[in-house]
Design a protein around this motif. Structure first.
Motif, short mmCIF file in Angstrom:
data_model
loop_
_atom_site.label_atom_id
_atom_site.label_comp_id
_atom_site.label_asym_id
_atom_site.label_seq_id
_atom_site.Cartn_x
_atom_site.Cartn_y
_atom_site.Cartn_z
N GLU A 136 0.84 -1.18 0.00
CA GLU A 136 0.00 0.00 0.00
C GLU A 136 0.88 1.25 0.00
O GLU A 136 2.03 1.21 0.45
N PRO A 137 0.37 2.35 -0.50
CA PRO A 137 1.13 3.61 -0.47
C PRO A 137 1.43 4.02 0.97
O PRO A 137 0.67 3.74 1.89
N ARG A 138 2.54 4.68 1.14
CA ARG A 138 2.97 5.12 2.47
C ARG A 138 3.30 6.60 2.43
O ARG A 138 3.90 7.10 1.47
N SER A 139 2.92 7.31 3.51
CA SER A 139 3.26 8.72 3.63
C SER A 139 4.67 8.84 4.22
O SER A 139 5.26 7.88 4.70
N THR A 140 5.21 10.05 4.16
CA THR A 140 6.57 10.25 4.68
C THR A 140 6.63 9.99 6.19
O THR A 140 7.63 9.46 6.68
N SER A 141 5.57 10.35 6.91
CA SER A 141 5.59 10.11 8.36
C SER A 141 5.56 8.61 8.66
O SER A 141 6.21 8.14 9.60
N GLU A 142 4.81 7.84 7.87
CA GLU A 142 4.77 6.39 8.07
C GLU A 142 6.11 5.76 7.74
O GLU A 142 6.58 4.85 8.44
N ILE A 143 6.75 6.24 6.67
CA ILE A 143 8.07 5.72 6.31
C ILE A 143 9.09 6.03 7.39
O ILE A 143 9.88 5.18 7.80
N ALA A 144 9.08 7.28 7.88
CA ALA A 144 10.03 7.68 8.92
C ALA A 144 9.83 6.87 10.20
O ALA A 144 10.79 6.43 10.83
N ALA A 145 8.56 6.63 10.58
CA ALA A 145 8.29 5.86 11.80
C ALA A 145 8.76 4.41 11.65
O ALA A 145 9.35 3.83 12.57
N ALA A 146 8.53 3.83 10.46
CA ALA A 146 8.92 2.44 10.25
C ALA A 146 10.44 2.30 10.26
O ALA A 146 10.99 1.36 10.87
N SER A 148 12.63 4.31 11.68
CA SER A 148 13.14 4.57 13.04
C SER A 148 12.96 3.35 13.93
O SER A 148 13.80 3.07 14.80
N GLN A 149 11.87 2.61 13.73
CA GLN A 149 11.64 1.40 14.52
C GLN A 149 12.58 0.28 14.10
O GLN A 149 13.08 -0.47 14.93
N GLU A 150 12.84 0.18 12.80
CA GLU A 150 13.74 -0.88 12.31
C GLU A 150 15.20 -0.57 12.62
O GLU A 150 16.00 -1.48 12.79
N HIS A 151 15.54 0.71 12.69
CA HIS A 151 16.92 1.11 12.95
C HIS A 151 16.94 2.10 14.11
O HIS A 151 17.06 3.31 13.91
N PRO A 152 16.80 1.61 15.34
CA PRO A 152 16.74 2.54 16.49
C PRO A 152 18.03 3.32 16.69
O PRO A 152 18.01 4.38 17.31
N ASP A 153 19.16 2.80 16.20
CA ASP A 153 20.42 3.50 16.36
C ASP A 153 20.61 4.57 15.30
O ASP A 153 21.64 5.25 15.28
N ARG A 154 19.65 4.71 14.43
CA ARG A 154 19.76 5.68 13.33
C ARG A 154 18.47 6.49 13.25
O ARG A 154 17.55 6.13 12.53
N PRO A 155 18.35 7.59 13.98
CA PRO A 155 17.11 8.37 13.97
C PRO A 155 16.84 8.94 12.59
O PRO A 155 17.74 9.43 11.91
N VAL A 156 15.59 8.82 12.17
CA VAL A 156 15.17 9.29 10.84
C VAL A 156 14.11 10.36 11.02
O VAL A 156 13.09 10.14 11.67
N LYS A 157 14.35 11.53 10.44
CA LYS A 157 13.41 12.65 10.55
C LYS A 157 12.47 12.66 9.36
O LYS A 157 12.84 12.27 8.25
N ASN A 158 11.27 13.14 9.61
CA ASN A 158 10.26 13.19 8.57
C ASN A 158 10.68 14.10 7.41
O ASN A 158 10.47 13.78 6.24
N THR A 159 11.32 15.22 7.73
CA THR A 159 11.74 16.15 6.68
C THR A 159 12.80 15.53 5.79
O THR A 159 12.81 15.74 4.57
N VAL A 160 13.71 14.75 6.39
CA VAL A 160 14.76 14.11 5.59
C VAL A 160 14.15 13.04 4.69
O VAL A 160 14.54 12.88 3.53
N VAL A 161 13.16 12.29 5.21
CA VAL A 161 12.50 11.26 4.40
C VAL A 161 11.77 11.91 3.23
O VAL A 161 11.79 11.41 2.11
#
Length: 204
Positions: A136-146, A148-161
């Motif tokens: 299914e299509p994903r928004s930038t916030s959903e991609i960033a949250a996923a 960040s959860q898969e890579h807790p040592d690598r914080p991902v910001k919504n703006t960067v995504v």
């Protein structure tokens, strides 16, 4: 009577001078304060541009090459003078060869650690892999949250995504769909009937 009047006149002159100096001091403070505010605004703008450029560099997958030591020995032994009758040529050659081997080993040890660590996946690779796994299509916030959860040592910001997926859309490596006022992203090879057509030229 003349002495008090002269003292009063002198006091008035000093008072006028102090008032003038005080007024100039206040104006100078205002001028310098305005210059400081302008410089701070310029510094903030430069810092913002620096952050945007770093994000774009990450989106494009450009990693600055670390400075690596030269692979060959940097120091070559100088040309040796002709051996005198008392000199032992064999021992000098053995010493030179040993120094060369030592320099070569030292250079190899310095150059080796740069190639040993495994290459860390870029954010572009992570976003592309995540979109390829989704149905299914994903928004930038959903991609960033996923991510960040898969890579807790690598914080991902919504703006960067958002910057990353827009760069992928520009390269044809992702598709953008718009549902109402929301924007969603999918992998380019995802086949979904009934979704909105990709709008590559649509701006948010």
């Amino acid at each position: 009577m003349s002495q008090p009047s002269a003292s009063s006149e002198l006091t008035s002159q000093y008072a006028a001078q102090v008032s003038g100096d005080l007024e100039r001091n206040v104006k100078e403070q205002d001028r310098i304060g305005a210059e400081i505010a302008e410089l701070q605004a310029q510094l903030a703008a430069l810092q913002h541009d620096h952050s945007v450029l770093l994000n774009m560099q990450q989106v494009l997958g450009i990693t600055p090459a670390p400075a690596e030591p030269a692979a060959e020995p940097a120091v070559e032994p100088a040309a040796e003078p002709a051996a005198s009758p008392r000199t032992k040529p064999r021992s000098r050659k053995a010493g030179t060869s040993s120094r060369r081997r030592t320099a070569t080993r030292a250079s190899a040890k310095k150059a080796r650690p740069a190639a040993e660590p495994p290459a860390r996946p870029t954010l572009v690779d992570l976003v592309r892999g995540h979109l390829a796994e989704q149905r299914e299509p994903r928004s930038t916030s959903e991609i960033a949250a996923a991510l960040s959860q898969e890579h807790p040592d690598r914080p991902v910001k919504n703006t960067v995504v958002r910057t990353t997926v827009e760069g992928l859309v520009a390269k044809g490596l992702a598709q953008r769909t718009k549902q109402g006022s929301s924007v969603y992203y999918t992998a380019p090879d995802t086949d979904r009937s009934g979704d909105a057509e990709p709008q590559s030229g649509t701006t948010e």
